[in-house]
Every structure is written in C-alpha cells, then in structure tokens.
Design an enzyme around this catalytic site. Structure first.
Site, mmCIF file in Angstrom:
data_model
loop_
_atom_site.group_PDB
_atom_site.id
_atom_site.type_symbol
_atom_site.label_atom_id
_atom_site.label_comp_id
_atom_site.label_asym_id
_atom_site.label_seq_id
_atom_site.Cartn_x
_atom_site.Cartn_y
_atom_site.Cartn_z
ATOM 1 N N SER A 1 -14.506 7.182 -9.733
ATOM 2 C CA SER A 1 -14.785 6.512 -8.470
ATOM 3 C C SER A 1 -14.439 7.446 -7.316
ATOM 4 C CB SER A 1 -14.000 5.197 -8.399
ATOM 5 O OG SER A 1 -14.441 4.400 -7.318
ATOM 6 N N ASN A 2 -14.246 6.919 -6.126
ATOM 7 C CA ASN A 2 -13.903 7.737 -4.965
ATOM 8 C C ASN A 2 -13.012 6.934 -4.023
ATOM 9 O OD1 ASN A 2 -15.615 6.329 -2.889
ATOM 10 N ND2 ASN A 2 -17.212 6.922 -4.343
ATOM 11 N N ARG A 3 -12.591 7.542 -2.925
ATOM 12 C CA ARG A 3 -11.574 6.963 -2.050
ATOM 13 C C ARG A 3 -12.105 6.001 -1.003
ATOM 14 N NH1 ARG A 3 -6.734 9.368 -2.730
ATOM 15 N NH2 ARG A 3 -6.739 11.394 -3.770
#
Ligand code: C5P
Length: 221
Positions: free
Chosen positions: A29-31
């Site tokens: 995923s990502n931030r």
C-alpha cells in the site's frame, strides 16, 4: 431542494490508498491518508452535489450526507467506479491508487523459509484514464503529486490522460502526503491558476468552486 453551484449534479470522488494483497494477511500500500479526497467529497456536498465517495481503507469518517463505497484493491476501486460513473456528471480522482499489484496473491500465508524472496508485480489499471476514455464521459478531474517541475508534469498528465482539469501539488519533505495542509495549482488546456497554500478542506472548497465554473462552461457533447 439543494442549493449551491453543484445542485442537481451527482459527483463521483475516489480517495485513499489501495491495498494490493500478497497473501491473506499481507499487502502493498502507500501513505495516503485519504484526507484530500474526503475534503473534496465534503466540499462537493457543501456545493449542493449528490456525492458518491469510493474509498480505499482510511481512518476517516465519511463527510455527512455523502454515500461511501468502501473498497480495498485497485481492481475493486475500478469496478466500483465503473458501476457508478454513468450516473455522474463529474469524476474527481483523488485516490492514491497503487501503480502495481502482486502478479499472484498466495492463497495461504507465505512462510518465512527462504533468505531471499522475490515478488513479481504487474501494472494496475489507471482508473482516471479509463474514465477519461469513456464516451460520453463526465467532466474529469485528476490530481498530480510531483516532486519537481510541477506544472510541466501536470500538463503532461492532463494531455496523456485526456483530462479536463488537473490539481497539482508538490510533494516532498514537509508538504503533501499525510498532512493537514497542502498547496495546489490548477492546470487546464489553456490556463493555470495557483490556489495557494491552505488546509485541505479550504483548498477543496476553492477547487470545487473552479470545477463548478468550468463544468458549467463546458461545451455540451
Ligand atoms: O499517473 P499518476 O498516478 O501520477 O496520476 C495521478 C492521478 O491519477 C490521480 O488523480 C489518481 O487518483 C489517478 N490514478 C488512478 N488510477 C491509477 C493511478 C492514478 O485513478 N491506477
């Protein structure tokens, strides 16, 4: 009866990150916090629109009066968008969609045995570009997070994906992702306008005011 510059219009907004499963317990995923997209959904609702918010996993409560459709992966987000978009006059893509997903999702938890473990990734569909290729299509707005040459890169994105409007911001140390404030510049085919630096909700309100103007002025067809 709704009032405001988007009264009588349905708007579809994507927000948040996506999660791309590696196995039943792990993902890439990502931030992205989802804050910008949720602020855009709230601003559209305040402008009188009927709002559908397709969101990846976030810690945020949906804005009041907004219909939330929860998804996890990019594939699920695309399917949800395709199920909603025909009924929408405006599409605003604020999600941080994972560019890649694991080529295969393991059916059972991967055990730690190997000292090195490869992970093959394949490209995800571009949800924004897919919507922009539809005919008829809604008024299409994308975001562009750039670390440098913000306007030039955003303009290239506008042309490459065939968008009506791009909201561009600089990301890097101290600005952008996972923060309460932001700085946006709007880019369209024959113009640009800096919206300044402000809270995400304030910028979303400025953005939605411009979207309403430009959507209203768009050539029908
Ligand atoms: O190409 P890039 O990822 O920089 O473009 C960002 C814009 O495209 C954002 O509006 C984002 O929501 C959208 N996007 C998308 N689907 C993807 C990748 C990006 O809708 N797979």
């Amino acid at each position: 009866l709704e009032r405001g510059p988007l009264a009588g219009l349905r708007v579809l907004v994507t927000a948040g990150p996506t999660r791309e499963a590696i196995d039943p317990v792990r993902y890439i995923s990502n931030r992205s916090s989802g804050r910008m997209g949720y602020a855009v959904a709230q601003a559209c609702r305040e402008a009188g629109a009927e709002v559908v918010l397709v969101s990846g996993p976030t810690a945020l409560a949906p804005p009041p009066g907004v219909r939330l459709v929860r998804v996890e992966s990019a594939a699920e987000m695309l399917a949800a968008v395709e199920a909603e978009v025909d009924a929408c006059a405006i599409f605003i893509a604020a999600a941080a969609v994972a560019d890649y997903r694991p080529a295969e999702t393991a059916p059972a938890k991967i055990k730690k045995r190997a000292q090195r473990l490869g992970l093959e990734l394949v490209r995800n569909p571009d949800i924004l570009a897919t919507v922009a290729r539809r005919r008829p299509r809604p008024f299409v707005v994308g975001f562009a997070a750039e670390t440098e040459a913000v306007e030039a890169n955003a303009r290239a994105k506008l042309a490459a994906k065939g968008l009506d409007l791009v909201a561009a911001n600089r990301v890097g140390p101290g600005i952008g992702f996972d923060r309460e404030d932001n700085e946006l510049t709007l880019i369209w085919e024959d113009g640009a306008e800096p919206l300044g630096r402000a809270s995400k909700l304030e910028l979303a309100r400025r953005l939605v005011a411009r979207i309403a103007e430009r959507h209203g002025a768009r050539d029908p067809a």
